[in-house]
Write a protein that holds these residues in place. Sequence first.
Motif, short mmCIF file in Angstrom:
data_model
loop_
_atom_site.label_atom_id
_atom_site.label_comp_id
_atom_site.label_asym_id
_atom_site.label_seq_id
_atom_site.Cartn_x
_atom_site.Cartn_y
_atom_site.Cartn_z
N GLU A 329 0.84 -1.20 0.00
CA GLU A 329 0.00 0.00 0.00
C GLU A 329 0.87 1.26 0.00
O GLU A 329 0.56 2.25 -0.67
N GLY A 330 1.97 1.22 0.74
CA GLY A 330 2.90 2.35 0.71
C GLY A 330 3.46 2.57 -0.69
O GLY A 330 3.60 3.72 -1.15
N ALA A 331 3.76 1.47 -1.41
CA ALA A 331 4.25 1.59 -2.78
C ALA A 331 3.17 2.13 -3.70
O ALA A 331 3.46 2.93 -4.61
N ARG A 332 1.92 1.71 -3.49
CA ARG A 332 0.82 2.22 -4.32
C ARG A 332 0.68 3.74 -4.15
O ARG A 332 0.54 4.48 -5.13
N ILE A 333 0.74 4.18 -2.89
CA ILE A 333 0.64 5.62 -2.62
C ILE A 333 1.81 6.37 -3.26
O ILE A 333 1.65 7.43 -3.86
N ALA A 334 3.01 5.78 -3.15
CA ALA A 334 4.19 6.41 -3.73
C ALA A 334 4.05 6.55 -5.24
O ALA A 334 4.38 7.59 -5.82
N HIS A 335 3.55 5.50 -5.88
CA HIS A 335 3.36 5.57 -7.33
C HIS A 335 2.29 6.57 -7.70
O HIS A 335 2.42 7.32 -8.69
N GLU A 336 1.23 6.61 -6.92
CA GLU A 336 0.14 7.55 -7.18
C GLU A 336 0.65 8.99 -7.13
O GLU A 336 0.23 9.85 -7.92
#
Length: 417
Positions: A329-336
């Motif tokens: 989820e942290g990676a998803r937010i970072a990509h977003e």
Amino acid sequence: MNFVSLMKGAALAAVLGTTTTLAPMQAAAQETFKVGVCYDLSKTYTFISPQVVQAAQDLAALINLDGGIGGKPIEVIVQDHGNEPQRGIECYERLRREGVFVFETLSTPVAIALIPRAMRDEVVMMQSLVGRGDAIDGSVFKWIFPVGPTYWGQAANDVAFIKEREGTLEGKRIGFIYLDYPFGQEPLRILETLAEKEKFELKLYPVPLPGNDQAALWTQVRRDKPDYMISWMFSNGHVVASREMKRNGFPISKYISVNWLNEVDLKNIGAEEAKGVLRGTNVAGSKDLPIIKDIITRLYDQNKGAGPRETIDDVYYNTGLAMYSSIFEGARIAHEKHGWPLDAAKLREGLENLKDFDANGLFAPVTVTAEDHGGGGKTRVEMWDGSTWVPQNDWTAAYQDVIWDVVKQYSSQFKMD
């Protein structure tokens, strides 16, 4: 919104194994989101590491079915460190050369050894459920993320549970039985602080590894007559303790285990013999959760699971899902926020923007900030009733002022090697 539905991109299965060729760091970062899993797969923690690895691989595969993270697949790279700090360092250095910028160790000794390197190299090191209690201080440990309850938080919550039951702790006697090495020793600072604050007597019962030699200690417990025993052991240590409790007349209903007590341990103790035992937990121990239902339907019903289907019934599998759902989820937010390529700094920012995240009821909601890398530290106590685990209280994070006082005291002493 479903956790998995948040993670969209290109579809590829997660990779479990050892990478044998080196690729340029930037190119590797653009191809996949790599997670370095340096675990004990051969010695001390084999009672848990296979379930957690299986959960990590399953969760990555599930997300990859929906497109991965921003069109890039998640790659889970697993190597063995045997719970040896030097081998953990070697794993870290090897994978870092392969473009990995986020690591998980599932070992307190290895985590403690790696923290200075991760800080120096400015890569993200996850430290969920292991390692230093003061690492939640994001102002000092900028690259370390103990998302979820630390051992300090878990121990404090156990004390709060006893206080809730007893009304007061003043004049009470609480025993702490623990494996006498870094894992078991970690809660001592908080327990000693709380004993002074709440005016209870803390009795210490250190157990040498691997945890089989407990007879003399439980004889002492019989003499001391503690009101409760808090236990920082795992695997067969609990089985031996259950026999010694019975032999010495100590009620198992007054034994509160750290979260490392699972279905295998219950089977070895005996479902009826274990009736009434308590454990602190950081995850919901059910397979009737949305994320697990998705895994069963889309992976195991299609013969695409990463391991034995029966492992899904193990609470350690849920624990693995909790640990890795936060990373992804942290990676998803970072990509977003930033798009590709990701790097350690972007992932750190993503993790520091986790807000009320619980993977659809898998664990108590966590909110991570630049100052608090733990996210809240909530646990609850469950009781085994002979057939299932029954929650005894709500998710709670007790004594936060005390914990943060101790955190600041010790984090201020941290110095790089």
